[in-house]
Design an enzyme around this catalytic site. Structure first.
Site, mmCIF file in Angstrom:
data_model
loop_
_atom_site.group_PDB
_atom_site.id
_atom_site.type_symbol
_atom_site.label_atom_id
_atom_site.label_comp_id
_atom_site.label_asym_id
_atom_site.label_seq_id
_atom_site.Cartn_x
_atom_site.Cartn_y
_atom_site.Cartn_z
ATOM 1 C CB CYS A 78 19.698 -40.538 -6.524
ATOM 2 S SG CYS A 78 20.080 -41.495 -8.001
ATOM 3 C CG HIS A 117 15.565 -41.620 -8.597
ATOM 4 N ND1 HIS A 117 16.515 -40.880 -7.929
ATOM 5 C CD2 HIS A 117 14.538 -41.811 -7.711
ATOM 6 C CE1 HIS A 117 16.101 -40.619 -6.716
ATOM 7 N NE2 HIS A 117 14.913 -41.168 -6.550
ATOM 8 C CG ASP A 134 14.041 -40.809 -3.186
ATOM 9 O OD1 ASP A 134 15.261 -40.606 -3.037
ATOM 10 O OD2 ASP A 134 13.476 -40.770 -4.294
#
Length: 281
Positions: A78, A117, A134
């Site tokens: 991520c 995250h 995202d």
């Protein structure tokens, strides 16, 4: 590399758009935001090979460009994906706030999960609605397209269903929860506030996730790839394929290192580094 160098490194937009196969517009609008996010997800896989090898991947933009854009046969997790994506959006004229979230899939109490995250809040010129964007959430419940930051509204993003809800929290900021509609019901994916985070914050989180021996990313192989027809997941030695149309799920187990390497190369588009042990006891 100093933070000043990090912020002045230009993102190679032409090379990035070629990498993801995007031939659409480059205006800072909702259509571009949706199209680029989906193209990114389908082109660059999610993987944790650096962490599996005991090394925290660099979040320097030049290094990310070399690995994710020019490298072609690698992906990232991520912090890598969303650091690159944020730089691309900013180069297009989008205002980006970098957020951190608690991954709460399967959690009884959200507070038991740390903020690990990275997600993004994107603000478009002339559009009063910010968007949750995202490209780095490694799960079947991930967003395929950005969604407006609006509570209690169902969104359909490239065939998936999501909504954002508020959850009670004692802190001064509202807590948002991204939910995905899976297996006939709504399931929480991650919880976040709108507090902005800085590159130095992600350096610490990235190092912890990649090198802490208790981190799942440091202990087992975890790779995913999105195609127009399916979501592919390699978790350890198990391959799970979820079809986009009817949600049919098939699974099979890989037998040895050679087979894992072959599947990574042929099905996920990833060349694993030489000498890296992919299957862990």
């Amino acid at each position: 590399m100093p933070d000043s160098a990090r912020t002045t490194t230009p993102v190679p937009l032409d090379a990035y758009f070629e990498r993801i196969g995007w031939e659409g517009g480059r205006r800072p609008d909702a259509a571009t935001l949706r199209g680029v996010q989906l193209a990114h997800l389908r082109a660059i896989p999610f993987e944790n090979l650096d962490a599996l090898g005991g090394r925290a991947p660099s979040l320097d933009l030049a290094d990310l460009t070399a690995k994710l854009v020019h490298g072609r046969r690698r992906g990232g997790y991520c912090y890598e994906h969303n650091t690159l994506y944020a730089a691309v959006l900013e180069a297009l004229g989008v205002r980006v706030t970098r957020l951190t979230a608690r991954v709460v899939v399967g959690a009884d109490r959200f507070e038991d999960r740390p903020r690990t995250h990275m997600a993004l809040l994107a603000e478009l010129p002339g559009d009063p609605r910010p968007y949750l964007a995202d490209v780095g959430f490694g799960a079947i419940g991930s967003l395929l397209e950005p969604v407006p930051l609006t509570a209690d509204t169902e969104f359909h993003d490239a065939g998936r269903r999501h909504r954002l809800v508020h959850t009670p929290h004692p802190g001064p900021l509202e807590t948002w929860v991204l939910q995905a509609h899976l297996a006939g019901g709504w399931e929480a994916q991650y919880a976040f506030t709108l507090e902005p985070f800085e590159p130095s914050d992600y350096e610490v989180i990235n190092w912890h996730i990649a090198t802490n021996p208790r981190s799942p990313f440091a202990r087992r192989l975890y790779v995913q790839r999105l195609t127009p027809d399916a979501h592919l997941l390699l978790d350890g030695d198990r391959v799970t394929v979820t079809r986009s149309g009817d949600g049919t799920v098939t699974e099979h187990t890989l037998s040895d290192e050679a087979q894992v390497r072959r599947v990574l190369a042929e099905e996920f588009g990833i060349d694993a580094p030489d000498g890296l042990t992919l299957l862990r006891a």
